[in-house]
Design an enzyme around this catalytic site. Structure first.
Site, PDB file in Angstrom:
ATOM      1  N   THR A  66       0.826  -1.212   0.000  1.00 42.60           N
ATOM      2  CA  THR A  66       0.000   0.000   0.000  1.00 42.60           C
ATOM      3  C   THR A  66       0.860   1.262   0.000  1.00 42.60           C
ATOM      4  OG1 THR A  66      -1.467   1.267   1.449  1.00 42.60           O
ATOM      5  CG2 THR A  66      -0.107  -0.353   2.519  1.00 42.60           C
ATOM      6  N   ASP A  67       0.296   2.361  -0.487  1.00 45.12           N
ATOM      7  CA  ASP A  67       1.009   3.643  -0.410  1.00 45.12           C
ATOM      8  C   ASP A  67       1.053   4.160   1.029  1.00 45.12           C
ATOM      9  OD1 ASP A  67      -1.670   4.355  -0.123  1.00 45.12           O
ATOM     10  OD2 ASP A  67      -1.621   5.976  -1.593  1.00 45.12           O
ATOM     11  N   GLU A  68       0.262   3.531   1.927  1.00 45.78           N
ATOM     12  CA  GLU A  68       0.234   4.020   3.313  1.00 45.78           C
ATOM     13  C   GLU A  68       1.566   3.797   4.028  1.00 45.78           C
ATOM     14  OE1 GLU A  68      -3.377   3.254   5.528  1.00 45.78           O
ATOM     15  OE2 GLU A  68      -4.470   2.910   3.674  1.00 45.78           O
TER      16      GLU A  68
ATOM     17  N   TYR B 263      -1.717  -0.864  10.957  1.00 42.33           N
ATOM     18  CA  TYR B 263      -1.879  -1.504   9.631  1.00 42.33           C
ATOM     19  C   TYR B 263      -0.699  -1.155   8.730  1.00 42.33           C
ATOM     20  CZ  TYR B 263      -3.272  -1.819   4.726  1.00 42.33           C
ATOM     21  OH  TYR B 263      -3.277  -2.066   3.374  1.00 42.33           O
TER      22      TYR B 263
ATOM     23  N   LYS C  23       2.374  -3.511   7.152  1.00 41.03           N
ATOM     24  CA  LYS C  23       2.631  -3.665   5.701  1.00 41.03           C
ATOM     25  C   LYS C  23       4.074  -3.227   5.392  1.00 41.03           C
ATOM     26  CE  LYS C  23       0.131  -4.760   2.811  1.00 41.03           C
ATOM     27  NZ  LYS C  23      -0.237  -6.098   2.274  1.00 41.03           N
TER      28      LYS C  23
HETATM   29  P1  NAD Z   1      -9.478  -7.567   2.001  1.00 40.50           P
HETATM   30  O1  NAD Z   1      -9.496  -7.295   3.476  1.00 40.50           O
HETATM   31  O2  NAD Z   1     -10.707  -7.302   1.202  1.00 40.50           O
HETATM   32  O3  NAD Z   1      -9.073  -9.100   1.726  1.00 40.50           O
HETATM   33  C1  NAD Z   1      -8.058  -9.737   2.425  1.00 40.50           C
HETATM   34  C2  NAD Z   1      -8.172 -11.233   2.140  1.00 40.50           C
HETATM   35  O4  NAD Z   1      -7.106 -11.892   2.838  1.00 40.50           O
HETATM   36  C3  NAD Z   1      -9.484 -11.853   2.643  1.00 40.50           C
HETATM   37  O5  NAD Z   1     -10.027 -12.705   1.668  1.00 40.50           O
HETATM   38  C4  NAD Z   1      -9.050 -12.648   3.876  1.00 40.50           C
HETATM   39  O6  NAD Z   1      -9.869 -13.785   4.124  1.00 40.50           O
HETATM   40  C5  NAD Z   1      -7.634 -13.023   3.501  1.00 40.50           C
HETATM   41  N1  NAD Z   1      -6.787 -13.296   4.686  1.00 40.50           N
HETATM   42  C6  NAD Z   1      -6.641 -12.515   5.781  1.00 40.50           C
HETATM   43  N2  NAD Z   1      -5.808 -13.093   6.643  1.00 40.50           N
HETATM   44  C7  NAD Z   1      -5.397 -14.258   6.078  1.00 40.50           C
HETATM   45  C8  NAD Z   1      -4.511 -15.285   6.472  1.00 40.50           C
HETATM   46  N3  NAD Z   1      -3.885 -15.258   7.658  1.00 40.50           N
HETATM   47  N4  NAD Z   1      -4.301 -16.318   5.636  1.00 40.50           N
HETATM   48  C9  NAD Z   1      -4.938 -16.388   4.439  1.00 40.50           C
HETATM   49  N5  NAD Z   1      -5.801 -15.445   4.023  1.00 40.50           N
HETATM   50  C10 NAD Z   1      -6.024 -14.383   4.825  1.00 40.50           C
HETATM   51  O7  NAD Z   1      -8.238  -6.750   1.449  1.00 40.50           O
HETATM   52  P2  NAD Z   1      -8.075  -5.997   0.049  1.00 40.50           P
HETATM   53  O8  NAD Z   1      -8.656  -4.647   0.178  1.00 40.50           O
HETATM   54  O9  NAD Z   1      -8.514  -6.882  -1.025  1.00 40.50           O
HETATM   55  O10 NAD Z   1      -6.489  -5.834   0.011  1.00 40.50           O
HETATM   56  C11 NAD Z   1      -5.667  -6.862  -0.558  1.00 40.50           C
HETATM   57  C12 NAD Z   1      -4.223  -6.462  -0.398  1.00 40.50           C
HETATM   58  O11 NAD Z   1      -4.003  -5.216  -1.054  1.00 40.50           O
HETATM   59  C13 NAD Z   1      -3.797  -6.269   1.050  1.00 40.50           C
HETATM   60  O12 NAD Z   1      -2.505  -6.791   1.186  1.00 40.50           O
HETATM   61  C14 NAD Z   1      -3.791  -4.765   1.228  1.00 40.50           C
HETATM   62  O13 NAD Z   1      -2.835  -4.380   2.186  1.00 40.50           O
HETATM   63  C15 NAD Z   1      -3.413  -4.288  -0.155  1.00 40.50           C
HETATM   64  N6  NAD Z   1      -3.944  -2.967  -0.514  1.00 40.50           N
HETATM   65  C16 NAD Z   1      -5.270  -2.674  -0.392  1.00 40.50           C
HETATM   66  C17 NAD Z   1      -5.737  -1.418  -0.787  1.00 40.50           C
HETATM   67  C18 NAD Z   1      -7.205  -1.064  -0.718  1.00 40.50           C
HETATM   68  O14 NAD Z   1      -7.560   0.080  -0.999  1.00 40.50           O
HETATM   69  N7  NAD Z   1      -8.095  -1.975  -0.391  1.00 40.50           N
HETATM   70  C19 NAD Z   1      -4.847  -0.458  -1.285  1.00 40.50           C
HETATM   71  C20 NAD Z   1      -3.487  -0.805  -1.393  1.00 40.50           C
HETATM   72  C21 NAD Z   1      -3.058  -2.062  -1.026  1.00 40.50           C
END
Ligand code: NAD
Length: 368
Positions: free
Chosen positions: A133-135, A166, A170
């Protein structure tokens, strides 16, 4: 190519899997623990594909992750599994450290052993892609009126300065991934993206939460004055970017991914309310039951005390991925938000089911 995707039942992971199954000939092994945020319904349109396999496994469970690698022999890993909600990380950081730091460490170790066992050609082509993430960069100076045309942006070399449990977890994972390349030679890629929006996002994040509450006539909480700035990226643009990086990115590189869509949170909330107002005005919405005498969704906006440590502005310089890999976002904020609001309106059953499912999940965790 066989792609092992972790967190594929979540918001972005499921968009990646739908993209791969619909647009390529690759196969996917989806490794997901199915926390409150994971939902197999997000994958119903690809579940019957012969190129899709699901494994309900926790990435912290080394023995099970080893079994999945041995059985499925992946060519690349796209690691998205994470605890992803900042407010939850403030209330209870432990699961964020477990999944995001220890889970990434476990996955890296299993991947390293597996990678070492591959023949020379498969070893050369193998990639471990960490989706971040950019965070991790902290926040940017808030632009004054004079600076609007020369605003600062996060680049791939911006120093890390995470603010929340969080983003710190990351950042820790990003550091581990880079160290596994530097020390062990594992061919890794890291992408740091801005805030995503679009279909299938769990309704704790800003846009689906506002839609969920508005449709039910509940208050629409906005932190502080709502003057925080985020750079919004449509999730399907992100999925394409991630596939471009895993197939064409150079090992060892980091790519920032952004939507060139900086918006104030309060403006995002107003835009969502205006779209809902046009598509389903409260007077035609059978679920709109509110104690207050309101005729417009935006009248439900309530300013609540700001989040501790809240970053004020994020904005990504995505010129490297555009220049080197030819990716750029296709969706404008206007077109993306329209599609998004329409999707949630057409899928109100999904919104309710994921809320009910998460309630059951929390009850089970509480009992165990
Ligand atoms: P999300 O919370 O919707 O999904 C996370 C998934 O990971 C879920 O399906 C969950 O069941 C699974 N999970 C959690 N813990 C687990 C574990 N211990 N073992 C196996 N599976 C596990 O998240 P998202 O929004 O889809 O984000 C996905 C990735 O992208 C993350 O790594 C997040 O940091 C990164 N990200 C998200 C955003 C955003 O805006 N949503 C932006 C930048 C980066």
């Amino acid at each position: 190519m066989k792609i092992l995707v972790t967190g594929g039942a979540g918001f972005i992971g499921s968009a990646v899997i739908r993209y791969v199954i619909h647009n390529t000939r690759d196969s996917v092994i989806n490794v997901d623990k199915l926390t409150y945020a994971g939902n197999l319904e997000n994958l119903s349109e690809v579940a019957s594909s012969g190129r899709y396999v699901f494994e309900r496994v926790d990435i912290c469970n080394r023995a099970e992750i080893e079994r999945v690698f041995v059985q499925n022999q992946p060519d690349v890993v796209m690691h998205l599994a994470a605890e992803s909600h900042v407010d939850r990380s403030i209330k209870g950081p432990a699961t964020f450290i477990e999944t995001n730091v220890l889970g990434t460490y476990t996955l890296l170790e299993v991947t390293r052993n597996y990678w070492n066992s591959l023949d020379i050609h498969r070893k050369q082509d193998f990639r471990f892609h960490h989706i971040s993430t950019d965070e991790v960069y902290g926040d940017l100076p808030y632009p004054t009126a004079e600076e609007v045309s020369c605003k600062s942006l996060f680049t791939e070399t911006t120093p890390y300065a995470p603010s929340s449990p969080y983003s710190a977890s990351k950042a820790g994972a990003d550091h581990l991934v880079r160290a596994w390349m530097r020390t062990y030679g594992l061919p890794v890629l890291i992408t740091n993206s801005s805030n995503n929006y679009g279909p299938y996002q769990f309704p704790e994040k800003l846009i689906p939460l506002i839609i969920y509450n508005a449709l039910a006539g509940k208050p629409l909480p906005v932190f502080g004055a709502g003057d925080q700035i985020r750079d919004w990226l449509y999730v399907e643009d992100h999925a394409k970017a991630l596939y471009t990086v895993i197939t064409e990115g150079k090992a060892g590189e980091t790519y920032n991914i952004g939507g060139h869509n900086e918006q104030l949170n309060i403006d995002v909330v107003q835009t969502v309310c205006n779209q809902l107002q046009q598509l389903l005005p409260p007077c035609e919405n059978p679920n709109f039951i509110t104690k207050h005498m309101v005729s417009k969704y935006c009248d439900l906006i309530e300013h609540v005390p700001d989040r501790p440590g809240h970053d004020r502005r994020y904005a990504v310089d995505a010129s490297k991925i555009q220049r080197e890999l030819g990716w750029q976002p296709e969706e404008s904020f206007a077109s993306g938000i329209h599609k998004t609001v329409k999707w949630y309106l057409d899928n109100q059953g999904w919104l309710q089911r994921v809320q009910d499912g998460s309630y059951q999940y929390e009850q089970e965790i509480y009992r165990s």
